[in-house]
Scaffold this active site. Sequence first.
Site, PDB file in Angstrom:
ATOM      1  N   LYS A  73       0.860  -1.180   0.000  1.00  0.00           N
ATOM      2  CA  LYS A  73       0.000   0.000   0.000  1.00  0.00           C
ATOM      3  C   LYS A  73       0.899   1.234   0.000  1.00  0.00           C
ATOM      4  O   LYS A  73       2.062   1.169   0.405  1.00  0.00           O
ATOM      5  CB  LYS A  73      -0.888   0.007   1.249  1.00  0.00           C
ATOM      6  CG  LYS A  73      -2.170   0.815   1.099  1.00  0.00           C
ATOM      7  CD  LYS A  73      -3.225   0.072   0.304  1.00  0.00           C
ATOM      8  CE  LYS A  73      -4.546   0.823   0.279  1.00  0.00           C
ATOM      9  NZ  LYS A  73      -5.595   0.101  -0.452  1.00  0.00           N
ATOM     10  N   GLY A  99     -21.581   6.343   4.557  1.00  0.00           N
ATOM     11  CA  GLY A  99     -20.616   6.767   3.554  1.00  0.00           C
ATOM     12  C   GLY A  99     -21.162   6.480   2.162  1.00  0.00           C
ATOM     13  O   GLY A  99     -21.619   5.368   1.894  1.00  0.00           O
ATOM     14  N   GLY A 155     -19.626   7.207  -1.122  1.00  0.00           N
ATOM     15  CA  GLY A 155     -18.693   7.401  -2.213  1.00  0.00           C
ATOM     16  C   GLY A 155     -19.082   6.564  -3.417  1.00  0.00           C
ATOM     17  O   GLY A 155     -20.182   5.995  -3.484  1.00  0.00           O
ATOM     18  N   VAL A 184     -18.154   3.588  -4.528  1.00  0.00           N
ATOM     19  CA  VAL A 184     -18.484   2.181  -4.286  1.00  0.00           C
ATOM     20  C   VAL A 184     -19.839   2.081  -3.591  1.00  0.00           C
ATOM     21  O   VAL A 184     -20.689   1.263  -3.979  1.00  0.00           O
ATOM     22  CB  VAL A 184     -17.394   1.490  -3.441  1.00  0.00           C
ATOM     23  CG1 VAL A 184     -17.822   0.064  -3.101  1.00  0.00           C
ATOM     24  CG2 VAL A 184     -16.065   1.476  -4.184  1.00  0.00           C
ATOM     25  N   ALA A 185     -20.048   2.882  -2.579  1.00  0.00           N
ATOM     26  CA  ALA A 185     -21.308   2.819  -1.829  1.00  0.00           C
ATOM     27  C   ALA A 185     -22.495   3.180  -2.713  1.00  0.00           C
ATOM     28  O   ALA A 185     -23.581   2.602  -2.565  1.00  0.00           O
ATOM     29  CB  ALA A 185     -21.246   3.735  -0.621  1.00  0.00           C
ATOM     30  N   TYR A 186     -22.313   4.114  -3.628  1.00  0.00           N
ATOM     31  CA  TYR A 186     -23.398   4.457  -4.548  1.00  0.00           C
ATOM     32  C   TYR A 186     -23.785   3.233  -5.377  1.00  0.00           C
ATOM     33  O   TYR A 186     -24.971   2.912  -5.533  1.00  0.00           O
ATOM     34  CB  TYR A 186     -23.005   5.609  -5.470  1.00  0.00           C
ATOM     35  CG  TYR A 186     -24.102   5.974  -6.452  1.00  0.00           C
ATOM     36  CD1 TYR A 186     -25.101   6.864  -6.102  1.00  0.00           C
ATOM     37  CD2 TYR A 186     -24.138   5.402  -7.728  1.00  0.00           C
ATOM     38  CE1 TYR A 186     -26.132   7.187  -6.987  1.00  0.00           C
ATOM     39  CE2 TYR A 186     -25.159   5.706  -8.620  1.00  0.00           C
ATOM     40  CZ  TYR A 186     -26.155   6.604  -8.253  1.00  0.00           C
ATOM     41  OH  TYR A 186     -27.161   6.904  -9.124  1.00  0.00           O
TER      42      TYR A 186
END
Length: 346
Positions: free
Chosen positions: A80, A177, A179, A181-183
């Site tokens: 990372k 949240g 963002g 991905v969540a959408y």
Amino acid sequence: MAVFNQVEFDNHEQVVFCSDKESGLKAIIAVHSTKLGPAVGGCRMWDYAKDEDAVYDVLRLSKGMTYKNAVARLPFGGGKSVIIGNAKEIKSEQLFRAFGRQLERLNGSYYSAEDVNITCADVALMNKETNYVLGLEGKSGNPSPFTAYGTFLGIKAALQHQRGHQDFSGIKVAVQGLGAVAYGLCQHLADAGAKLFVTDINQVAIDRVVNDFGATAVGIDDIYDLDVDVYAPCALGATINDDTIPRIRATIIAGCANNQLAQSRHGEIIREKGILYAPDYVINAGGIINVYYETAPEGYTVEASNKHVEGIFNTLTEIFSRSEKDQKSTHLIADELAQEIIQNGL
């Protein structure tokens, strides 16, 4: 600043501190393991309060990528990187090209990709200086839809294990949240018939989900207290902690955020409370699976990527069953599975 004695260090193979005076770059690259292949994990840009916070973040995320890639059965190790600074203020072509040169110096031991506050366009700028990046437009592209799909399948697996069905009709899901991905996750859930309760620090993001999917907006701190079936943490990590656990009424925790447990012991606490937890690095592996197919010998196809992502359902089903059999929290079972794969190979 201590590094080697941090619990999160966990025998990292390499930790590189990077700087470039001209561009203002300050970054850290962590390579946890290359046993299964080159370390792969995204780059995150964040305005950390102090350098120690950046070190802690990159070490824990890097180790998490080792486990995520192993459980997803990918020929990747774990790594990372973090760029320190406010993404709204310091982004520039010069900065990302400087970071690309730092990646090049690692000679392929680590491949970067997009993560929090980093876009495919930013990765393309890195690519001007190095080929050690993944997730480029025109190749595998934006991984968010695949992460969303895998998270949705993970919630289905949790429903199947806990309730014996995969029917979302009447299922209430609290999504924290909103963002990219969540959408996508909200879209899958709404299409399946779930009732959504959502929150975010960004009112525009809330309004979009409310308007598109008929979700109910709630306050940032109210999300934990809702009488829902599923709590889906999809923001930053550590939201499952001593303060929130007594408030959570959901019987399933399954979301796309990284490092959802503030501490390992919290996994056992929620198990004893009767909450089924889908370990974060298992359920949110869809994005890295999609990125892998950019490197596949036969070339990238959406079909191959989706088929692999669909394996998340079976992996979580195995983890849930082993957890029940061994009377051990699901995150520890996931760690054991990852360690078995790392030890024995894919």
